[in-house]
Design a protein around this motif. Structure first.
Motif, mmCIF file in Angstrom:
data_model
loop_
_atom_site.group_PDB
_atom_site.id
_atom_site.type_symbol
_atom_site.label_atom_id
_atom_site.label_comp_id
_atom_site.label_asym_id
_atom_site.label_seq_id
_atom_site.Cartn_x
_atom_site.Cartn_y
_atom_site.Cartn_z
ATOM 1 N N PHE A 164 -3.358 9.244 -16.646
ATOM 2 C CA PHE A 164 -2.768 7.906 -16.642
ATOM 3 C C PHE A 164 -1.291 8.101 -15.883
ATOM 4 N N ILE A 165 -1.064 7.129 -15.128
ATOM 5 C CA ILE A 165 0.229 7.171 -14.492
ATOM 6 C C ILE A 165 0.686 5.715 -14.516
ATOM 7 N N ASP A 166 2.084 5.510 -14.897
ATOM 8 C CA ASP A 166 2.581 4.127 -15.041
ATOM 9 C C ASP A 166 2.958 3.467 -13.716
ATOM 10 N N SER A 167 2.755 2.390 -13.587
ATOM 11 C CA SER A 167 2.927 1.750 -12.428
ATOM 12 C C SER A 167 4.382 1.690 -11.791
ATOM 13 N N ASP A 168 5.380 1.971 -12.398
ATOM 14 C CA ASP A 168 6.757 2.136 -12.207
ATOM 15 C C ASP A 168 7.196 3.438 -11.818
ATOM 16 N N ASP A 169 6.056 4.460 -11.925
ATOM 17 C CA ASP A 169 6.543 6.037 -11.862
ATOM 18 C C ASP A 169 6.141 6.443 -10.491
ATOM 19 N N PHE A 170 6.435 7.652 -10.201
ATOM 20 C CA PHE A 170 5.932 8.538 -9.087
ATOM 21 C C PHE A 170 5.716 9.775 -9.611
ATOM 22 N N VAL A 171 4.848 10.526 -8.736
ATOM 23 C CA VAL A 171 4.374 11.928 -8.644
ATOM 24 C C VAL A 171 4.739 12.728 -7.453
ATOM 25 N N ALA A 172 4.853 13.893 -7.601
ATOM 26 C CA ALA A 172 5.010 14.878 -6.467
ATOM 27 C C ALA A 172 3.766 14.981 -6.124
ATOM 28 N N GLU A 173 3.641 15.595 -4.967
ATOM 29 C CA GLU A 173 2.317 15.744 -4.073
ATOM 30 C C GLU A 173 1.195 16.848 -4.713
ATOM 31 N N CYS A 224 4.581 3.925 -6.144
ATOM 32 C CA CYS A 224 3.822 4.762 -7.224
ATOM 33 C C CYS A 224 2.471 5.087 -6.333
ATOM 34 N N LEU A 225 2.089 4.237 -5.597
ATOM 35 C CA LEU A 225 0.534 4.339 -5.238
ATOM 36 C C LEU A 225 0.844 5.341 -3.875
ATOM 37 N N ASP A 226 1.594 5.041 -3.125
ATOM 38 C CA ASP A 226 1.925 5.975 -2.003
ATOM 39 C C ASP A 226 1.997 7.770 -2.545
ATOM 40 N N SER A 227 2.673 7.784 -3.668
ATOM 41 C CA SER A 227 2.805 9.159 -4.264
ATOM 42 C C SER A 227 1.472 9.630 -4.631
ATOM 43 N N ILE A 228 0.480 8.996 -5.077
ATOM 44 C CA ILE A 228 -1.018 9.435 -5.428
ATOM 45 C C ILE A 228 -1.679 9.752 -4.318
ATOM 46 N N LEU A 229 -1.512 8.702 -3.347
ATOM 47 C CA LEU A 229 -2.377 8.670 -2.044
ATOM 48 C C LEU A 229 -1.693 10.277 -1.202
ATOM 49 N N ALA A 230 -0.798 10.627 -1.873
ATOM 50 C CA ALA A 230 -0.212 11.823 -0.798
ATOM 51 C C ALA A 230 -0.755 13.157 -1.427
ATOM 52 N N GLN A 231 -1.439 13.207 -2.619
ATOM 53 C CA GLN A 231 -2.016 14.231 -3.374
ATOM 54 C C GLN A 231 -2.579 15.260 -2.500
ATOM 55 N N THR A 232 -2.154 16.702 -2.717
ATOM 56 C CA THR A 232 -2.960 17.698 -2.130
ATOM 57 C C THR A 232 -4.139 17.903 -2.658
ATOM 58 N N PHE A 233 -4.555 17.439 -3.950
ATOM 59 C CA PHE A 233 -5.754 17.366 -4.597
ATOM 60 C C PHE A 233 -6.419 15.956 -4.324
ATOM 61 N N THR A 234 -7.370 16.133 -3.497
ATOM 62 C CA THR A 234 -8.258 15.051 -3.366
ATOM 63 C C THR A 234 -9.479 14.493 -3.897
ATOM 64 N N ASN A 272 3.153 -7.122 -13.454
ATOM 65 C CA ASN A 272 4.389 -7.383 -12.829
ATOM 66 C C ASN A 272 5.071 -6.205 -12.245
ATOM 67 N N ALA A 273 4.605 -5.307 -11.419
ATOM 68 C CA ALA A 273 5.136 -4.133 -11.279
ATOM 69 C C ALA A 273 5.668 -4.019 -9.734
ATOM 70 N N ALA A 274 5.506 -5.174 -9.241
ATOM 71 C CA ALA A 274 5.700 -5.123 -7.654
ATOM 72 C C ALA A 274 6.699 -4.226 -6.929
ATOM 73 N N THR A 275 7.901 -4.370 -7.689
ATOM 74 C CA THR A 275 8.978 -3.721 -7.098
ATOM 75 C C THR A 275 9.116 -2.043 -6.683
ATOM 76 N N TYR A 276 8.081 -1.600 -7.716
ATOM 77 C CA TYR A 276 8.013 0.009 -7.742
ATOM 78 C C TYR A 276 6.461 0.344 -7.115
ATOM 79 N N LEU A 277 5.513 -0.355 -7.259
ATOM 80 C CA LEU A 277 4.173 -0.346 -7.342
ATOM 81 C C LEU A 277 3.820 0.455 -5.973
ATOM 82 N N GLU A 278 4.440 0.080 -4.855
ATOM 83 C CA GLU A 278 3.828 0.996 -3.644
ATOM 84 C C GLU A 278 4.479 2.183 -3.656
#
Length: 297
Positions: free
Chosen positions: A86-95, A19-29, A11-17
Motif C-alpha cells: 500500500f502507498i498513500d496517494s500524497d506520499d512518494f517512494v525512492a526508486e 506519487c505515481l511518477d515515483s512508483i513508475l520509476a521503480q527499478t523493480f518492474t 481528492n489527492a490531485a495536488t500530490y498524486l502525480e
C-alpha cells in the motif's frame, strides 16, 4: 505478476502525480499499480484515467464515497499480484523501494516485510530522517508475537512503521484474511496487528525509502470530526487489546502507546471545549486507571 501496489485515492490531485511518477520509476518492474478512486471531487479521477494509458496501471472508480478502509479492501480483492504493497496517494517512494522489500522478503522467506520512512512536513518544508547511518540496511527477523509486541525499545524502529499500512509488503492472503475495518479512523492499527499475527515470519528492514507527507491542519473547530476521531481511536485500541490478549502478546509497549494517544486526545478535546462529551469522560477514566497503576508513555 509479483506485486500489486494498491493506492486508495480521494481528492489527492495536488500530490498524486508525484506519487505515481515515483512508483513508475521503480527499478523493480514486475508490478501492477491499482488505483481505487473513492469518488473524488477534484481532478484526481482524471489524473488516474490519464495514467491508466500505462499498461501497468488499472483504475477502479467507486460510484459512492466508501472511505479509505473499503477502498483498500476493494484494491485487495482486485489485486492480481501475489504480494501487496500500500502507498498513500500524497506520499512518494525512492526508486529502489519495491526492490528492497521484495528482495528482503524472498531472501528471508518471510510472509511480510516492513521498512522505515522519512517524514516530509509540508507546512514547514522540513525532512525528518528516521534511520541512523550506522544501522541502515540492517534486517531483523521476527516471529508473529515479536512483531505484534512492537515497538520494542531494543529495536531501532519508529513506532509508526509498525502501525501504518504503507511501508510494508505482504502476501496477499494475509490481507484477504484480515481486511480493514470500514468506517473507522485509525483502522490501520488493528489491521497491521492482525497481519503480523497471521504471519509465520515478519522481517524489519532499516531503510527509509518511503516518504510520508504530513500536512498540518487545524481541526480544533471541527467538533463532530474530533469526537468521532477520539471515539474511534478507543475502538481501534480495543480491537488491538483483544487480539493481543488472545495471542498472549506482552502489552507493555502497547500500554505506553495508548497512554500517549489518550493524553494527546484529551488535550485536543480540552482545546475544542468538549470536556462534557462522553468521549472525554471515557478518556479521562482510562487515564485515571493508567496513572494509578503508573503506566506512562
Amino acid at each position: 505478476m509479483k506485486v500489486s501496489v494498491v493506492i486508495p485515492v480521494y481528492n489527492a490531485a495536488t500530490y498524486l502525480e508525484q506519487c505515481l511518477d515515483s512508483i513508475l520509476a521503480q527499478t523493480f518492474t514486475d508490478f501492477e499499480l491499482l488505483l481505487v478512486d473513492d469518488c473524488s471531487t477534484d481532478e484526481s479521477s482524471q489524473i488516474c484515467d490519464c495514467y491508466a494509458s500505462n499498461s501497468q496501471i488499472r483504475v477502479v472508480h467507486l460510484t459512492e464515497r466508501l472511505g479509505v478502509s473499503t477502498a483498500r479492501n476493494i484494491g485487495i480483492k482486485n489485486a492480481r499480484g501475489d504480494l501487496i504493497a500500500f502507498i498513500d496517494s500524497d506520499d512518494f517512494v525512492a526508486e529502489d523501494y519495491l526492490l528492497a522489500l521484495v528482495t528482503t522478503l524472498e531472501d528471508y522467506q518471510a510472509d511480510l516485510v516492513f521498512s522505515e520512512f522519512n517524514i516530509l512536513d509540508q507546512q514547514a518544508g522540513m525532512f525528518y530522517f528516521n534511520v541512523k547511518p550506522e544501522v541502515k540496511g540492517k534486517v531483523y527477523e521476527l516471529t508473529a508475537k515479536q512483531a505484534a509486541a512492537m515497538p520494542d525499545e531494543k529495536l531501532p524502529f519508529r513506532h509508526g512503521c509498525y502501525v501504518h499500512p504503507w511501508g510494508k509488503l505482504g502476501k496477499k492472503e494475509l490481507y484477504l484474511q484480515n481486511p480493514f475495518i470500514p468506517n473507522l479512523y485509525f483502522e490501520d492499527g488493528p489491521n497491521s496487528l492482525r497481519t503480523f499475527l497471521g504471519a509465520n515470519k515478519v522481517v524489519g528492514l532499516l531503510v527509509d525509502n518511503y516518504t510520508y507527507r504530513v500536512n498540518q491542519t487545524n481541526n480544533i473547530t471541527q467538533s463532530p470530526k474530533i469526537l468521532k476521531s477520539d471515539m474511534d481511536i478507543l475502538t481501534a485500541f480495543r480491537y488491538r487489546a483483544l487480539d493481543m490478549l488472545a495471542a498472549q502478546v506482552d502489552p507493555k509497549s502497547f500500554l505506553g502507546e495508548l497512554h500517549h494517544n489518550l493524553t494527546q486526545d484529551a488535550y485536543v478535546l480540552e482545546q475544542a471545549k468538549q470536556t462534557n462529551s462522553a468521549e472525554y469522560r471515557e478518556i479521562q477514566w482510562l487515564l485515571k486507571l493508567m496513572n494509578r497503576n503508573k503506566v506512562s508513555k
